[in-house]
Structures are given as C-alpha cells and as structure tokens.
Write a protein that holds these residues in place. Sequence first.
Motif, PDB file in Angstrom:
ATOM      1  N   GLU A 443      37.870  47.931  45.429  1.00 35.21           N
ATOM      2  CA  GLU A 443      37.417  47.284  46.355  1.00 35.21           C
ATOM      3  C   GLU A 443      37.751  47.376  47.824  1.00 35.21           C
ATOM      4  O   GLU A 443      36.862  47.565  48.396  1.00 35.21           O
ATOM      5  CB  GLU A 443      38.191  45.353  46.025  1.00 35.21           C
ATOM      6  N   TYR A 540      41.528  33.023  35.955  1.00 35.31           N
ATOM      7  CA  TYR A 540      39.951  33.590  35.470  1.00 35.31           C
ATOM      8  C   TYR A 540      40.161  33.575  33.928  1.00 35.31           C
ATOM      9  O   TYR A 540      41.028  33.799  33.288  1.00 35.31           O
ATOM     10  CB  TYR A 540      39.757  34.841  35.833  1.00 35.31           C
ATOM     11  N   ARG A 566      34.377  37.933  38.870  1.00 35.39           N
ATOM     12  CA  ARG A 566      34.514  38.969  39.080  1.00 35.39           C
ATOM     13  C   ARG A 566      34.001  40.145  37.827  1.00 35.39           C
ATOM     14  O   ARG A 566      33.868  39.036  36.996  1.00 35.39           O
ATOM     15  CB  ARG A 566      36.644  39.026  38.731  1.00 35.39           C
ATOM     16  N   TRP A 569      37.337  44.078  36.471  1.00 35.76           N
ATOM     17  CA  TRP A 569      38.365  44.081  38.125  1.00 35.76           C
ATOM     18  C   TRP A 569      39.782  44.069  36.734  1.00 35.76           C
ATOM     19  O   TRP A 569      40.254  43.356  36.120  1.00 35.76           O
ATOM     20  CB  TRP A 569      38.508  42.526  38.122  1.00 35.76           C
ATOM     21  N   ARG A 589      34.599  40.968  43.457  1.00 34.38           N
ATOM     22  CA  ARG A 589      34.918  39.526  43.287  1.00 34.38           C
ATOM     23  C   ARG A 589      34.258  38.855  44.214  1.00 34.38           C
ATOM     24  O   ARG A 589      34.083  39.173  45.281  1.00 34.38           O
ATOM     25  CB  ARG A 589      36.529  39.108  43.162  1.00 34.38           C
TER      26      ARG A 589
END
Length: 592
Positions: A443, A540, A566, A569, A589
């Motif tokens: 990210e 999640y 997401r 991930w 995300r």
Amino acid sequence: MIKGKAASNAEVTLTIAGQRHNTIADHNGQWQVTLTARSAGGPFTLHAFESSSSIKISDIYYGDVWLASGQSNMEWKLAWQVDNWQQEVQDSNFPLIRYFDVPNHYTADEQNIIGHAKWQLASPTTAGDFSAIAWLFAKQLHLEKGVPVAIIDSTWGGTPAEAWTPLPDLLKHNAYKSQANDLISKPNHWNQVFQQTRVDEFKKQQRLKSKDGHYILGLSHPNLDDQHWVTTDLPLTKPLPNVLWTRKRFSLTQLQAHSNGALFIGYTPSHFQVYLNGTQVQKSIGAQRDDPYILPKEHFIAGQNLIAFRAVNSWDNHVNIASKDALTLHLDNTQIQLNSGWKISNKMEEAVPMPPKLWQKPGVLYNAMIHPLIDFPLKGIIWYQGESNVKQATQYASLFTSLIQSWRERWGQAELPFVYAQLANIHAVKETPSTSNWALLREAQTQALVLPKTAMAVLIDAGDPWDIHPRNKQIVAQRLWQGAKKVAYNSKSVTSGPMVKEMQVEDTDLLLSFTDIGQGLRSKGRTLHGFEVAGKDGRYVNAQATIEGDRVRLHSPTVSSPISARYAWADNSLANLYNINGFPAVPFRIGE
C-alpha cells in the motif's frame, strides 16, 4: 555530460559526432562538457585534447540510459539460476546494449567517483553476470525501440530504502533524523568505522571460503570418526549458527556406481560445497533451489559411499539445508531418498565473524553508489526494493516518495521517469483475513503513484511462496517495461492493471469501480477471490465477488452494513482480478 582531467587550468577541446566544445580545466585539472542532444545512433569517436596530451575513445553511441537500483531482486544475476537463464545468456549477443555494474560501497559523505568498474558489451561471455531484470528490460527496450541502450546497475541485496536516500532529505523523517544528523556531523569518524568494518567483512568472506575443514581436519573424508556428531534429518527443525558440516553414508550397486548422479536438494544456503568420498565435486555461491548438482560417476564406488556438505549462510550466520522431502539422488532410473539419518556438527570450524551491517545505515549507499552518477543523463530509473522495509511499512510511503523526489532534484529532472516493482506474494496462502506487513508495504508503494511520471509493476501473482527471490524475472522485466513505455515513451495503451477508484454502498453490498480496466475486467478462474468486507466493527470477512460490467459487486451474508473493503490484503492471497489485457489488479483497501 563528459568529464575529464587535464593539466591545471588547461584549455581542453572535445569533438564528437560533428560537435566541437572548448572548456577550461579548473586548478585541479577537472573539466566537464555538456554535449548537444542528438538522435540515437553511432558509432562515433570522441577526441579530447589539450596542448600536451590527447585521448580518443571509439565505439560510442547515442541512446537511452536507464539506472537499475534496489536490493537483491533487482541485483539477482542471470546466472543465479533465474528461469531459462542458459537460453537468455546464449541469446545475449547485443553489442548495442551496454552494462555498467557499480561496485558495492558505502560512505558517510557524498562521493564523485566510482572506481574499479567499466562498461561491458552484452554477449554470452558477459551477460551471465548482468542483473536479470535490468538485462531483460534493456533487451525489450532495444528490440522495440531500436535504439542503443545502456544500463547502470547500482544494487545491493538486503538494503533498506533509507540507505539509498540522501542524508539531508532524511532529516525531515523522525525515524531517521538522529542517524542522519550523526553521519552528517561526523563523516570522518564514520568513514574510519566503515573502513574497519570492511576489513572485518573481508575476514568473514575468507572464513566463508575457507577449506581448512576439508584439508586439515578431514571433515569430508570417509574415515573420519563422526559417531559423536548429532544424528538428525534434513532440513533441520531450527537453523544452526556458523559452519555446518553434514555427513551421510549410503550404498550403491555396481551398476548404480557407473552412472552420473543428479543430486536434488531444494534449498541451499549462500555458500555450499558438496563432497563425495572425500573429494569436492560441486559448490555454489548464492542460494540454489531447483537445478540439481551433478555428481560425476568417477567419484562413486560400488558399496558404501560418503556424501558430505559444508554449508554457511553469509546473511545471518544461521544455516539450514534442503527442502522437505526434496533431498534425493537420481542415478539412471533409481531415486535414493537422503533426507534422513545425517550426522551433523557446527562446532568443527571456527565461528564465522559477523560484522554489523553498516551498509544499511541511512544515506550511505546514496553517497557512494548514486551520487557519483547524478551528472549522467538518464532516460529513466527502474527500482525493485522494499523487502528490507517490511517491518517499517508505516514510514515507507513518505520515505519512498522522498527518495524519488530527492533523486529527481539531484538529476535536475523534476519528472525523471521512475518505474518500480511492487512486492511479490510470499509465504503460505492465507485464505482468511489477517494482518499483513507485506500488504501495508505494498500500500505504501502504491501511494508513490501520486508523483508524476511514476509507474508500478504489480507482482502479486509473480512470487514464490517459499523464496523471497522468485526466479521468474521475465514477468518482472516485462511489467516494468510496460510501465516505462507509458511514463518514458508516451505509450497510450494500457500498461497496468485495474486500480480501485471509488466505492458505493448499495443495500448490503459494495460496488467498486476501477481505472485502468482496458478492454474490461475478468477473473482468472471461475470465481473471484481475494476480496474482503467489514462493517463498523472493522472485522474483515471474505466476500463473494462478481464482475458486473466495469464494476465488482461485493457481498457477505455475515456483514449486513459493509463500510469498507480490501483486496489481496495478505502476504500471499488467492486474489485473481485482472483486466482482459492481462495485468493483475492493484492490491488496495478502501473505506477505512
């Protein structure tokens, strides 16, 4: 720009390709000339002269120069057993591709000269020692654009981004400010420390290459009494420090002893030697996994044989050997399993010295390996690094953008094209949501795309779960080249995968839209994987994902009010969203 040295205050004349330039050397004899730009071509001869001396250099071409930098995945040489490496070396007769390998060096202050290196022409006799990614990138560029290409390889395995960033630019980063100040204020002290560390490093390398154990102690000899050694299987349950010796006896028939053997081991450490009945028959410098070690038949005997390994891991001094169930000896149609019943000892040779890795300190690689290059006109930069910063992922976004901007400032090119690789997948596949420093680092890398003339090669599908150095360098070079075509050669075609643009909530579902969809979205496989959703609690869960035209719909029966999503991930994910053009989607995300 051309630099040279002449007599103090001498008048220097330089001619090349119809150009003529006059300049005056300074009191130290240093001079430089900036050539007028011209189209690619050659060969040309450069002639520089003053009143008392002259020099001619032939076989000079105008073309595109790219800098390749980063850590070991960019450093990895063709001959270090990348996929199809022998064919790549054989197909490397491209004299219009030139390669310069910057020697590994580190200093506390900025340097202007690189020593002990020279340009090489690409050929089967030289290409094996080229960075695989840099070579494959250069060849693709040369074949598509038809211009001479020069690659400058400035890489060092295991190095963090801060080591490649100028010290003054690190003063604005709290994590590196103190060390940067210390190096800036005491360069002479630190250069003395570095010099002593290099001496200690040389002693370490001598120990790694030492054959004392073989010649003096007879550790590879069949008659050595190893009954007091530990008996165990390979691989070990826990790596051991220093030089590890392993020995195993096995029997061969008369027929088997007259065949060459192919020894498959799987993982081997950085320094590895194979002995058969007391004679060294193979060695490798650099970890090897797939290709077998060929054991010549003249060293086998009918009856009992002794095979021994000497293994050292130069990186952290903790060594292991073999992959599970992979240690086999192939003789004609016979396979002999060798994983069990080894005698081992790590106490037979002196301990391996482990000097501190001072080449990882902030700024020191920029000083010695990048700053001397800043007057060299570049077409662009390719970069593969980040593994050494995974544990500092939260600082990496600002650090990486600082690195890019600082290099551009020093080259005087505000939009110098910068194309970089995102970290590949690694470790076992995670099928349920979890935390991941690798995802955070990816990210942070993605955030650098806010800078102009940057492109990122997504490699979430190109890694090796069990090796931080995946051997498929072709796909890396190809995707870096696609990014370079966009930011350096103004290509209008799709050169990257889908990137999330926005998220909409629709009842109990989330709808995601993307940029860079090219000819459309698709999944590799019948079902989309890698998507997760969460509600207000931030927990999640895996989501059901379906493609609807240019969007992806996400749903989970356990999350009635999703607010975030997401994708990919994890260190290693089953993620499989692509565009029809063949590029994988960028991990992300959104909504948090």
